[in-house]
Structures are given as C-alpha cells and as structure tokens.
Design a protein around this motif. Structure first.
Motif, PDB file in Angstrom:
ATOM      1  N   LEU A 197     -10.484  -2.222  20.606  1.00 36.70           N
ATOM      2  CA  LEU A 197     -10.020  -1.296  21.628  1.00 36.70           C
ATOM      3  C   LEU A 197      -8.991  -0.315  21.076  1.00 36.70           C
ATOM      4  CD1 LEU A 197      -9.561  -3.954  24.462  1.00 36.70           C
ATOM      5  CD2 LEU A 197     -11.520  -2.418  24.121  1.00 36.70           C
ATOM      6  N   PRO A 198      -9.308   0.986  21.090  1.00 36.45           N
ATOM      7  CA  PRO A 198      -8.332   1.979  20.643  1.00 36.45           C
ATOM      8  C   PRO A 198      -7.181   2.071  21.651  1.00 36.45           C
ATOM      9  CG  PRO A 198     -10.554   2.898  20.716  1.00 36.45           C
ATOM     10  CD  PRO A 198     -10.595   1.581  21.415  1.00 36.45           C
ATOM     11  N   LEU A 199      -5.976   2.271  21.141  1.00 36.01           N
ATOM     12  CA  LEU A 199      -4.796   2.448  21.975  1.00 36.01           C
ATOM     13  C   LEU A 199      -4.332   3.892  21.876  1.00 36.01           C
ATOM     14  CD1 LEU A 199      -2.750  -0.763  21.086  1.00 36.01           C
ATOM     15  CD2 LEU A 199      -4.405  -0.429  22.945  1.00 36.01           C
ATOM     16  N   LEU A 200      -4.059   4.517  23.018  1.00 33.80           N
ATOM     17  CA  LEU A 200      -3.595   5.900  23.072  1.00 33.80           C
ATOM     18  C   LEU A 200      -2.182   5.892  23.643  1.00 33.80           C
ATOM     19  CD1 LEU A 200      -6.854   7.394  24.639  1.00 33.80           C
ATOM     20  CD2 LEU A 200      -6.282   7.149  22.209  1.00 33.80           C
ATOM     21  N   PRO A 201      -1.168   6.235  22.823  1.00 34.13           N
ATOM     22  CA  PRO A 201       0.220   6.209  23.314  1.00 34.13           C
ATOM     23  C   PRO A 201       0.418   7.161  24.489  1.00 34.13           C
ATOM     24  CG  PRO A 201       0.171   6.332  20.920  1.00 34.13           C
ATOM     25  CD  PRO A 201      -1.232   6.566  21.397  1.00 34.13           C
ATOM     26  N   MET A 202       1.192   6.696  25.490  1.00 36.41           N
ATOM     27  CA  MET A 202       1.487   7.493  26.679  1.00 36.41           C
ATOM     28  C   MET A 202       2.998   7.659  26.827  1.00 36.41           C
ATOM     29  SD  MET A 202      -0.994   6.053  29.738  1.00 36.41           S
ATOM     30  CE  MET A 202      -0.378   4.383  29.691  1.00 36.41           C
ATOM     31  N   THR A 203       3.410   8.867  27.190  1.00 36.55           N
ATOM     32  CA  THR A 203       4.805   9.089  27.561  1.00 36.55           C
ATOM     33  C   THR A 203       5.025   8.456  28.940  1.00 36.55           C
ATOM     34  OG1 THR A 203       4.401  11.171  28.702  1.00 36.55           O
ATOM     35  CG2 THR A 203       4.824  11.302  26.312  1.00 36.55           C
ATOM     36  N   PRO A 204       6.280   8.233  29.352  1.00 34.58           N
ATOM     37  CA  PRO A 204       6.516   7.683  30.688  1.00 34.58           C
ATOM     38  C   PRO A 204       5.912   8.551  31.808  1.00 34.58           C
ATOM     39  CG  PRO A 204       8.490   7.438  29.361  1.00 34.58           C
ATOM     40  CD  PRO A 204       7.515   8.263  28.548  1.00 34.58           C
ATOM     41  N   ASN A 205       5.967   9.884  31.671  1.00 33.19           N
ATOM     42  CA  ASN A 205       5.373  10.758  32.688  1.00 33.19           C
ATOM     43  C   ASN A 205       3.859  10.598  32.735  1.00 33.19           C
ATOM     44  OD1 ASN A 205       7.838  11.769  33.443  1.00 33.19           O
ATOM     45  ND2 ASN A 205       7.640  13.676  32.285  1.00 33.19           N
ATOM     46  N   GLU A 206       3.236  10.472  31.554  1.00 26.53           N
ATOM     47  CA  GLU A 206       1.780  10.277  31.509  1.00 26.53           C
ATOM     48  C   GLU A 206       1.399   8.934  32.116  1.00 26.53           C
ATOM     49  OE1 GLU A 206       0.859  12.993  27.544  1.00 26.53           O
ATOM     50  OE2 GLU A 206       1.256  10.849  27.320  1.00 26.53           O
ATOM     51  N   ALA A 207       2.211   7.896  31.846  1.00 26.19           N
ATOM     52  CA  ALA A 207       1.934   6.571  32.406  1.00 26.19           C
ATOM     53  C   ALA A 207       2.034   6.603  33.934  1.00 26.19           C
ATOM     54  CB  ALA A 207       2.890   5.539  31.820  1.00 26.19           C
ATOM     55  N   ALA A 208       3.027   7.334  34.455  1.00 28.91           N
ATOM     56  CA  ALA A 208       3.172   7.459  35.913  1.00 28.91           C
ATOM     57  C   ALA A 208       1.990   8.222  36.509  1.00 28.91           C
ATOM     58  CB  ALA A 208       4.490   8.158  36.241  1.00 28.91           C
ATOM     59  N   PHE A 209       1.562   9.287  35.836  1.00 29.79           N
ATOM     60  CA  PHE A 209       0.400  10.054  36.290  1.00 29.79           C
ATOM     61  C   PHE A 209      -0.842   9.166  36.306  1.00 29.79           C
ATOM     62  CE2 PHE A 209      -3.314  12.709  35.517  1.00 29.79           C
ATOM     63  CZ  PHE A 209      -3.138  13.760  36.406  1.00 29.79           C
ATOM     64  N   LYS A 210      -1.009   8.382  35.277  1.00 26.19           N
ATOM     65  CA  LYS A 210      -2.175   7.488  35.181  1.00 26.19           C
ATOM     66  C   LYS A 210      -2.178   6.461  36.313  1.00 26.19           C
ATOM     67  CE  LYS A 210      -4.350   3.653  33.592  1.00 26.19           C
ATOM     68  NZ  LYS A 210      -4.150   2.294  34.077  1.00 26.19           N
ATOM     69  N   ARG A 211      -0.999   5.926  36.652  1.00 27.22           N
ATOM     70  CA  ARG A 211      -0.928   4.944  37.745  1.00 27.22           C
ATOM     71  C   ARG A 211      -1.401   5.556  39.070  1.00 27.22           C
ATOM     72  NH1 ARG A 211       3.599   3.273  34.988  1.00 27.22           N
ATOM     73  NH2 ARG A 211       5.035   4.581  36.188  1.00 27.22           N
ATOM     74  N   VAL A 212      -1.079   6.824  39.284  1.00 30.17           N
ATOM     75  CA  VAL A 212      -1.432   7.480  40.539  1.00 30.17           C
ATOM     76  C   VAL A 212      -2.870   7.993  40.522  1.00 30.17           C
ATOM     77  CG1 VAL A 212      -0.898   9.443  42.049  1.00 30.17           C
ATOM     78  CG2 VAL A 212       0.960   8.106  41.022  1.00 30.17           C
ATOM     79  N   HIS A 213      -3.266   8.640  39.433  1.00 28.22           N
ATOM     80  CA  HIS A 213      -4.546   9.357  39.399  1.00 28.22           C
ATOM     81  C   HIS A 213      -5.647   8.651  38.599  1.00 28.22           C
ATOM     82  CE1 HIS A 213      -2.661  12.814  41.317  1.00 28.22           C
ATOM     83  NE2 HIS A 213      -1.651  12.673  40.472  1.00 28.22           N
ATOM     84  N   GLY A 214      -5.295   7.653  37.807  1.00 29.13           N
ATOM     85  CA  GLY A 214      -6.294   6.921  37.039  1.00 29.13           C
ATOM     86  C   GLY A 214      -6.414   7.386  35.593  1.00 29.13           C
ATOM     87  N   ALA A 215      -7.022   6.536  34.783  1.00 28.34           N
ATOM     88  CA  ALA A 215      -7.152   6.796  33.344  1.00 28.34           C
ATOM     89  C   ALA A 215      -8.016   8.019  33.072  1.00 28.34           C
ATOM     90  CB  ALA A 215      -7.736   5.571  32.646  1.00 28.34           C
TER      91      ALA A 215
END
Length: 194
Positions: free
Chosen positions: A151-169
C-alpha cells in the motif's frame, strides 16, 4: 504455515532493487517491524516488512483468525536531499504495527496519523493509504491465505487530512491532481482546498 516475510522481502527486492539500509523496531506485545530503504536516483522509498506476518482482523471480531484476513505492507516514496526523511523509520513502524496494536484493518482510502511530524520539520503528521498494484504488485500466497498488498502512503498536511475527513479520499486526490501536487516533495505546502 510458511513464513511469508521472506517472500515479501523477495517481492520488494524484485520490484525496488537492493535495500541500502534497514532498521527494526519492536513494540511491546507486537512482532518486530523492519523498514527497508531503497534509493533510486532522487527518489527514496521506505517499505515496511513485518506487518504482513499476521492477517489483519476485524476489530469487531471476538477472535482474530490466524490464517484468513487481509495482509499488507506500507511503501512511502519521497525525494532525497531536501529533508531528513530517514527519521520516518519509527513513524512508519508505528503505522505498520497499528493492526496488531489497535486491531485496525489498513486499506486504501484510510487515513493514518502518527500525531507528530513524519520526519523533522515535515509539514505532515498523517498519510492517506492509496491503491496498491502500481509500484509493487500484490504477492499471491497459497490458499487459504490472502495476498499481501503493498500500500502506497501519501503524506497529508493537517488541512488536507481535515478536507479528506469531510469530503473523502477521492475528492482530496482530485485536488492533488488538479493542483499538479508533487506528492513526493517532502516539504511541499498544502494543496489549495477552497
């Protein structure tokens, strides 16, 4: 039951070449997790070895199945010479141990957070788990064992992680694609999210 780790290491070597460094970490109550480093040109890849020794089990199950269940290893790719990314070894081992420690199943689309920068000065504390099969092909095992997925891992900034939680991967990945984001840049800024 055959030990799957030699087969996993052989698959990593055939896909990524010879590792130029390796480190191991053992957490209380878990099997040893190794992290192998592969360097090719200006890209360094870190791959876990040990996460796939046991199948991941559903946290709702009363008993973990010792045979059936998904198996995986994690792969992180970043550019060399920009940051001290070798310090990612321990955070990667923590993520690889999470199925044993926390009873979670790591799958594409999941977010994994270590709570601290992935390496000194990194703008990332979490990663997005991407779809396998591109860099390292799945390793088929004899039935009834599930294949090992890399499984490849793609680093996320805290803002990107918050966006992902709301809008999805998928929405986050589309933003990265639209923004021309270099996901291998170890010091990149967050993609525009508004």
């Amino acid at each position: 039951m055959a030990d799957v780790l030699p087969l996993v290491e052989a698959r990593l070597r055939s896909a990524l070449g010879e590792p130029d460094a390796r480190a191991s970490v053992t957490f209380l109550g878990t099997d040893r997790i190794e992290v192998l480093r592969f360097t090719e040109g200006d890209i360094v890849r870190y791959a876990t070895l040990g996460m796939s020794a046991q199948p991941m089990s559903d946290p709702a199950s009363m008993l973990a199945d010792p045979v059936a269940g998904p198996r995986a290893e994690l792969v992180l790719s970043v550019r060399t010479g920009v940051a001290d990314t070798d310090k990612v070894l321990r955070p990667l081992a923590v993520l690889a141990a999470s199925p044993q420690v926390e009873g979670v199943i790591v799958a594409p689309g999941a977010s994994l957070d270590v709570g601290d920068p992935l390496w000194p000065g990194a703008p990332f504390t979490s990663v997005l788990v991407a779809e396998p099969g591109g860099l390292v092909e799945d390793l088929e095992l004899d039935a009834p064992l599930d294949p090992v997925r890399f499984l490849p891992l793609l680093p996320m900034t805290p803002n990107e992680a918050a966006f992902k939680r709301v809008h999805g991967a998928q929405a986050l990945q589309e933003r990265w694609l639209t923004g021309g984001t270099d996901l291998r840049d170890p010091v990149r800024r967050s993609v525009a999210l508004d």
